[in-house]
Design a protein around this motif. Structure first.
Motif, PDB file in Angstrom:
ATOM      1  N   ASN A 152      73.685 -23.105 109.306  1.00 45.03           N
ATOM      2  CA  ASN A 152      73.858 -24.375 108.647  1.00 45.03           C
ATOM      3  C   ASN A 152      73.792 -25.450 109.432  1.00 45.03           C
ATOM      4  N   LEU A 153      72.962 -25.142 110.619  1.00 45.04           N
ATOM      5  CA  LEU A 153      73.021 -26.327 111.632  1.00 45.04           C
ATOM      6  C   LEU A 153      72.557 -27.718 111.081  1.00 45.04           C
ATOM      7  N   ASP A 154      71.729 -27.688 109.943  1.00 41.59           N
ATOM      8  CA  ASP A 154      71.280 -29.076 109.557  1.00 41.59           C
ATOM      9  C   ASP A 154      72.692 -29.766 109.151  1.00 41.59           C
ATOM     10  N   GLU A 155      73.398 -29.106 108.272  1.00 42.92           N
ATOM     11  CA  GLU A 155      74.641 -29.548 107.677  1.00 42.92           C
ATOM     12  C   GLU A 155      75.431 -30.399 108.922  1.00 42.92           C
ATOM     13  N   PHE A 156      75.573 -29.753 109.937  1.00 42.38           N
ATOM     14  CA  PHE A 156      76.335 -30.094 111.061  1.00 42.38           C
ATOM     15  C   PHE A 156      75.819 -31.271 111.678  1.00 42.38           C
ATOM     16  N   ILE A 157      74.624 -31.197 111.829  1.00 43.73           N
ATOM     17  CA  ILE A 157      73.891 -32.365 112.372  1.00 43.73           C
ATOM     18  C   ILE A 157      73.905 -33.648 111.508  1.00 43.73           C
ATOM     19  N   GLU A 158      73.981 -33.412 110.308  1.00 44.01           N
ATOM     20  CA  GLU A 158      74.112 -34.396 109.232  1.00 44.01           C
ATOM     21  C   GLU A 158      75.280 -35.136 109.233  1.00 44.01           C
ATOM     22  N   ILE A 159      76.339 -34.454 109.422  1.00 43.12           N
ATOM     23  CA  ILE A 159      77.813 -34.999 109.662  1.00 43.12           C
ATOM     24  C   ILE A 159      77.638 -35.739 111.094  1.00 43.12           C
ATOM     25  N   LYS A 160      77.237 -35.002 111.965  1.00 42.23           N
ATOM     26  CA  LYS A 160      77.425 -35.693 113.339  1.00 42.23           C
ATOM     27  C   LYS A 160      76.674 -37.081 113.185  1.00 42.23           C
TER      28      LYS A 160
END
Length: 521
Positions: free
Chosen positions: A497-505
């Motif tokens: 789910n890396l995309d979601e983490f980067i989106e939050i970042k």
């Protein structure tokens, strides 16, 4: 005839929704023709008739099974011979379990003993000589039967509505968001309004809209039927001007508006949040006591107020915890949104891990203050730009125990969870962490989750003692430490789910750009 009872054309179309349905059961076609002729242009309470014809018992049962809302059965006593009409009556009452339909027996033979037996031992509502019925009494029999059916349905419908209210009122308090609450309220209101309709395939047309204390317009959050595509739109763009006028009137007065084809209610909390429910019922609501709807409306109003108060408390609590987390960051000269990002990362990990909704809520609220124990660490150590001495690092490690001791005596689940996280978020999956050297699942899942979220964010953020890492280096570190520092399942969730983490970042960025290139997972 009474007021509202006149003569109009008979509607024989079984698709006529707003009509009184009558079933005539007789082998003699002349009887069917006569009844239809006599009742031609007949109306009761401004509703016409739909007359069904059956020439045998099986045919009549088939019609009854397809039309649950037949009000009156006019039945030949000797249908099929040997007073079979009595058996048919008992079948309707006991097997089909239809106690509402009115049943009038008609016969061309005089038999006093049979008449007495029928009246005493069978649940019939009339016993008429056929010729007299067709020539003189048909209007009277039909009117009295329809009146009785109407009153029975009124009682049954209100009973159903009260049962529905009793079943659904408790569920209102189970919803955990205003949108879910309005959706649940809409569904239950629609069920109460339309539960009295006998057809089971009723379409639902309506919507729910919200205006919060910061907004000046209602926005649709739930839509059904022809309003399904209105979700996200302004209410003014979703309903007619006349309907919107009704909504404004309801908002100003606080009263329900119920017409034959509209139900509009407004719910306003003391915090300024407003909700609207707009339903287009199938058919008229006049078969149901408006007071019943008002009872449920009051239940929704009370539940809405409680929900909004709880929501405000929850948002206030969340904001205070964020602020407290940010105070700790500011003191240690860390980036401003670290606490918020750790909270959001933890929420994703908890949801994907499969924790309950309540546990997801607890960890989301508790995660921002994972480093609250740093309040007990001296500035000379906390703000030291260079490498710490072994003695200084031992002092830093005590922030876990300090944070635990600050929070452990609370009776609030959020702060209990925060105490656990503060104590254990530096434990390692291989048992080489601190302060207690816990290993694997000895570490609470909340702490394992926040441990991943905290390190992921800290590595990509600047500190007084380091520059932010590039994303490839962060991912390489997590790949290497899978099953060592971190729970391997949680590392897999992070990568998946890396995309979601980067989106939050990016959403809660502190102005630090991460260098991201192709990384082989």
């Amino acid at each position: 005839m009474t007021k509202g009872e006149g003569n109009s054309s008979i509607d024989n179309n079984d698709q006529a929704k707003n009509s009184w349905k009558i079933l005539v059961v007789d082998t003699d076609n002349f009887v069917h023709v006569m009844i239809k002729e006599v009742l031609k242009d007949f109306k009761f309470e401004d509703k016409p008739l739909s007359i069904f014809s059956a020439y045998s018992g099986p045919e009549a049962l088939k019609i009854l099974s397809k039309n649950k809302d037949i009000a009156l059965v006019i039945l030949d006593l000797y249908i099929g011979g040997k007073a079979a009409g009595l058996k048919f009556t008992r079948y309707i009452r006991e097997v089909i379990e239809n106690s509402a339909v009115r049943i009038v027996l008609m016969t061309s033979l005089e038999n006093g003993r049979l008449e007495k037996d029928a009246i005493l031992n069978y649940d019939i509502n009339g016993y008429e000589e056929k010729n007299e019925l067709l020539s003189k009494k048909l209007h009277t029999v039909v009117i009295s039967s329809l009146r009785a059916y109407r009153d029975i349905m009124y009682i049954n419908n209100n009973r159903k509505a009260m049962e529905q209210i009793a079943a659904s009122s408790s569920r209102l308090f189970e919803t955990n968001s205003i949108t879910n609450f309005l959706s649940t309220s809409f569904y239950n209101l629609n069920a109460i309004i339309n539960s009295c309709q006998e057809t089971s395939d009723l379409p639902i047309n309506g919507l729910a809209a919200i205006k919060d204390f910061n907004g000046d317009s209602f926005r649709v959050v739930v839509g059904y039927g022809r309003y399904e595509n209105c979700v996200g739109k302004l209410l003014t763009d979703s309903i007619s001007k006349m309907d919107y006028y009704m909504v404004k009137k309801v908002c100003m007065t606080g009263n329900l508006i119920i017409t034959n084809d509209k139900y509009v209610s407004c719910y306003e909390s003391s915090s300024g949040i407003k909700g609207i429910i707009f339903i287009e019922p199938m058919g008229s609501i006049d078969y149901m006591d408006v007071e019943i709807l008002d009872i449920f409306h009051k239940n929704i109003t009370a539940a809405f107020e409680i929900l909004c108060i709880n929501k405000e408390i929850e948002e206030t609590q969340k904001e205070i915890l964020y602020i407290l987390g940010e105070v700790m960051e500011a003191r240690s000269d860390e980036t401003g949104n670290h606490a918020k990002r750790v909270s959001k990362y933890s929420q994703i990990l908890a949801e994907k891990y499969g924790l309950s909704k309540r546990d997801v809520m607890l960890i989301t609220l508790a995660a921002p203050i994972h480093d609250v124990g740093k309040v007990g660490i001296p500035d000379s150590i906390l703000l030291k730009p260079g490498k710490l001495t072994p003695e200084e690092f031992e002092i830093v490690k005590t922030h876990t125990t300090i944070g635990y001791n600050l929070l452990k005596n609370s009776n609030r689940d959020v702060l209990k969870s925060a105490a656990i996280i503060a104590h254990e978020h530096h434990e390692r999956f291989d048992g080489k962490g601190y302060p207690r050297g816990l290993k694997g699942e000895e570490i609470h899942i909340f702490s394992r989750i926040v441990g991943v979220a905290d390190v992921f964010d800290a590595l990509g953020s600047p500190r007084v003692y380091k520059k932010p890492w590039v994303m490839n280096d962060i991912l390489s570190y997590f790949k290497e430490e899978r099953g060592k520092h971190f729970d391997p399942i949680l590392v897999d969730i992070l990568f998946d789910n890396l995309d979601e983490f980067i989106e939050i970042k990016e959403k809660y960025d502190d102005g630090v750009e991460l260098e991201i290139s192709n990384f082989e997972l």
